[in-house]
Design a protein around this motif. Structure first.
Motif, PDB file in Angstrom:
ATOM      1  N   LYS A 188      33.230  37.862  43.746  1.00  0.00           N
ATOM      2  CA  LYS A 188      33.446  38.292  45.139  1.00  0.00           C
ATOM      3  C   LYS A 188      34.766  37.741  45.661  1.00  0.00           C
ATOM      4  CE  LYS A 188      29.893  37.689  47.816  1.00  0.00           C
ATOM      5  NZ  LYS A 188      28.680  37.024  48.384  1.00  0.00           N
ATOM      6  N   TYR A 204      32.136  42.599  48.909  1.00  0.00           N
ATOM      7  CA  TYR A 204      30.715  42.936  48.907  1.00  0.00           C
ATOM      8  C   TYR A 204      30.335  43.627  47.599  1.00  0.00           C
ATOM      9  CZ  TYR A 204      29.990  41.686  53.774  1.00  0.00           C
ATOM     10  OH  TYR A 204      29.873  40.988  54.945  1.00  0.00           O
ATOM     11  N   GLU A 222      27.850  45.962  45.109  1.00  0.00           N
ATOM     12  CA  GLU A 222      26.906  47.069  45.243  1.00  0.00           C
ATOM     13  C   GLU A 222      25.488  46.544  45.081  1.00  0.00           C
ATOM     14  OE1 GLU A 222      29.834  50.476  43.303  1.00  0.00           O
ATOM     15  OE2 GLU A 222      28.087  49.752  42.205  1.00  0.00           O
ATOM     16  N   ALA A 223      24.538  47.230  45.700  1.00  0.00           N
ATOM     17  CA  ALA A 223      23.143  46.823  45.603  1.00  0.00           C
ATOM     18  C   ALA A 223      22.674  46.927  44.157  1.00  0.00           C
ATOM     19  CB  ALA A 223      22.273  47.683  46.510  1.00  0.00           C
ATOM     20  N   ASN A 231      23.908  44.732  49.133  1.00  0.00           N
ATOM     21  CA  ASN A 231      25.243  45.236  49.467  1.00  0.00           C
ATOM     22  C   ASN A 231      25.534  45.142  50.962  1.00  0.00           C
ATOM     23  OD1 ASN A 231      23.302  47.183  50.100  1.00  0.00           O
ATOM     24  ND2 ASN A 231      24.754  48.862  49.889  1.00  0.00           N
ATOM     25  N   GLY A 284      25.745  40.782  51.012  1.00  0.00           N
ATOM     26  CA  GLY A 284      26.429  40.150  49.903  1.00  0.00           C
ATOM     27  C   GLY A 284      25.664  38.995  49.297  1.00  0.00           C
TER      28      GLY A 284
END
Length: 210
Positions: free
Chosen positions: A71, A147, A149-150, A171, A174
């Motif tokens: 991140k 952030y 992705e889920a 997402n 974070g």
């Protein structure tokens, strides 16, 4: 014969009283062997399970730490980073996404693939673009805004067939939520094509196909 004085009588009787008290308050050899046997049986059951939990915990912490590191890398470089998972081989690695394709980062930490501890495997993974997978290779993207992705990444113990760690990557915040129970994970719904450029302008603004 003169009678013994009280102090002399107590001194001569002391070994006998000690022997009786020691026998009444101590343990027999059978009791000691029984207790040692029970302790050995308890250790044989508990110690292997503790070792497996440590392995799964180590794997989960490593993945969480890596995602948090990526991140920061994505924000500083303003590029899309991908965490690839080989669900069959129990390996994972990192790439950086450019307009002309993916590249291995120059950082020496990412030159080689990471491996899960012995006795732990990827059970399944759920991602936005690839849906639910139990075999093959999947990836989780970390966008330039920091952030991810889920995604849901589950780790399973090979011996007792029980999911030990499930990582739920959000997402929206974070953050990564950790679960230690085996639940039936529902697949995440895929995003429609017309929605993706609105949610991920950093990718589709550069005409990058994912």
């Amino acid at each position: 014969m003169r009678p013994l004085r009280s102090s002399q009588a107590d001194t001569e009787a002391w070994p006998y009283r000690m022997g009786r008290g020691s026998h009444e308050g101590g343990f027999t050899l059978f009791e000691i062997i029984l207790v040692l046997g029970l302790l050995g049986l308890l250790l044989a059951i508990v110690v292997p399970r503790i070792g497996l939990l440590q392995d799964a915990g180590t794997a989960g912490r490593s993945l969480i730490g890596l995602i948090h590191t990526l991140k920061g890398q994505a924000v500083s470089s303003q590029q899309v980073w991908r965490l690839h998972l080989d669900l069959d081989q129990g390996q994972y690695w990192v790439t950086t996404v450019f307009a002309d394709g993916e590249r291995i980062p120059l950082d020496p930490r990412y030159e080689k693939r990471f491996e899960l501890p012995v006795g732990v495997k990827f059970e399944r993974a759920v991602t936005v673009f690839q849906g639910r997978r139990e075999t093959g290779t999947v990836y989780v993207q970390i966008l330039p805004n920091g952030y991810p992705e889920a995604a849901i990444i589950s780790l399973r113990d090979l011996d007792d067939n029980r999911t030990l760690v499930a990582l739920h990557v959000s997402n929206l915040t974070g953050q990564i939520r950790v679960s230690d129970v085996d639940v039936d994970l529902a697949p995440l719904p895929p995003l429609p094509e017309y929605v993706r450029p609105l949610l991920f302008p950093e990718i589709y603004g550069g005409n990058l196909s994912v």
